[in-house]
Design an enzyme around this catalytic site. Structure first.
Site, PDB file in Angstrom:
ATOM      1  N   ASP A   1       0.575  -1.165  -0.088  1.00 11.21           N
ATOM      2  CA  ASP A   1       0.258   0.052   0.216  1.00 11.21           C
ATOM      3  C   ASP A   1       0.990   1.487   0.197  1.00 11.21           C
ATOM      4  OD1 ASP A   1      -2.979   1.683   0.687  1.00 11.21           O
ATOM      5  OD2 ASP A   1      -1.319   1.711   1.354  1.00 11.21           O
TER       6      ASP A   1
ATOM      7  N   LYS B   1      -2.863   5.764  -4.313  1.00 13.64           N
ATOM      8  CA  LYS B   1      -3.924   6.579  -3.628  1.00 13.64           C
ATOM      9  C   LYS B   1      -4.069   7.882  -4.359  1.00 13.64           C
ATOM     10  CE  LYS B   1      -3.879   4.804   1.183  1.00 13.64           C
ATOM     11  NZ  LYS B   1      -2.287   4.442   1.277  1.00 13.64           N
TER      12      LYS B   1
ATOM     13  N   HIS C   1      -7.525   9.297  -1.423  1.00 14.97           N
ATOM     14  CA  HIS C   1      -6.861   9.322  -0.046  1.00 14.97           C
ATOM     15  C   HIS C   1      -7.362  10.372   1.098  1.00 14.97           C
ATOM     16  CE1 HIS C   1      -1.910   8.963   1.399  1.00 14.97           C
ATOM     17  NE2 HIS C   1      -3.610   8.992   2.038  1.00 14.97           N
TER      18      HIS C   1
ATOM     19  N   TYR D   1       3.537  10.164  -0.575  1.00 14.84           N
ATOM     20  CA  TYR D   1       4.336   9.054   0.421  1.00 14.84           C
ATOM     21  C   TYR D   1       5.732   9.506  -0.335  1.00 14.84           C
ATOM     22  CZ  TYR D   1       0.867   6.675   2.721  1.00 14.84           C
ATOM     23  OH  TYR D   1      -0.292   6.373   3.107  1.00 14.84           O
TER      24      TYR D   1
END
Length: 275
Positions: free
Chosen positions: A46, A76, A109, A51
């Site tokens: 994930d 996401k 998200h 990120y």
């Protein structure tokens, strides 16, 4: 290889119940963490655009030597890319960074209700699923009212809702709302940012089962039927987090953990006000 359990999503697809999360995993460490996890038996990773490590996820997957169909990859849509057209473009960019032609699961998200773009973003995800760029689509951090709106407006039900969930913040009302719609709940921050590791009840249950507190908490998520994505970059911890298939918690254990829930247990942002 240790047996991996799967769950069946409401679109008929299956998803590993335990995966590797890479939130706050440095980009330079991500590829090796993913490679190690896949070697240990994980089959789900994930990540998210925000990120900054999608490229590392793709690199780690390719280094594993596994077939594409054998690894479930989630990413996401970030708040700043919400909207229909921007959502479509953001997914394309994520796929480029991952080096893939599709993801197995694409999530919004956060609802970011102040922007009020999550409905248009959901319509973009529906289009991405139709185009085969996202096999399944879902949401993250959606309150019951956010879920009801996108389902009511489009008739398309997310396959899952990924929310903050750990022994100190068990989200019973949101889990119930998800279940009412046939939406699987997935837990982020499943160890409560590490706080669970020193909780006396969990330490005692760990001794009872000959496991670590982290393993007990991961098993708790699994026994509740949740999908769970603990994160680590340490090879021994990655392996330890996956070594949870040889025991189950009993009713007394579950009741003791249930008693740890707290209304003030939230560690992350409140989705109703975030964004």
């Amino acid at each position: 290889m240790t047996h991996q359990q799967t769950v069946t999503l409401n679109d008929g697809k299956t998803m590993p119940q335990l995966g590797l999360g890479v939130f706050q995993t440095p980009p330079e460490a991500t590829a090796e963490a993913v490679r190690v996890a896949l070697a240990d038996g994980y089959r789900s990773v994930d990540t998210a655009a925000v990120y900054g490590n999608e490229a590392g996820v793709g690199e780690g997957f390719r280094a594993s030597g596994l077939k594409r169909e054998d690894v479930f990859i989630t990413t996401k849509l970030w708040n700043g890319s919400q909207g229909f057209d921007r959502g479509l473009r953001a997914c394309e960019k994520s796929l480029e960074r991952l080096g893939l032609d599709h993801v197995d699961l694409y999530l919004i998200h956060w609802p970011a209700p102040k922007q009020d773009l999550y409905l248009e973003s959901w319509k973009a995800l529906i289009r991405l699923r139709e185009e085969g760029k996202a096999t399944s689509i879902g949401v993250s951090n959606f309150a019951p009212e956010h879920l009801e709106r996108i389902i009511g407006e489009t008739g398309v039900v997310p396959v899952l809702n990924q929310i903050e969930l750990h022994p100190s913040f068990q989200q019973r009302a949101w889990r119930a709302a998800d279940a009412d719609h046939g939406v699987i709940t997935e837990s982020w921050s499943p160890l409560g940012q590490g706080d669970a590791l020193s909780e006396p009840t969990l330490v005692r249950l760990a001794k009872k089962h000959g496991k670590t507190a982290a393993q007990v908490v991961i098993r708790w998520h699994l026994d509740l039927g949740l999908i769970v994505i603990p994160k680590s970059v340490t090879p021994s911890r990655i392996a330890e987090n996956f070594d949870v298939w040889d025991f189950k918690l009993d009713a007394e254990d579950l009741a003791e953990i249930e008693a740890l829930d707290s209304p003030s247990g939230r560690r992350g942002p409140d989705p109703v006000t975030m964004g």
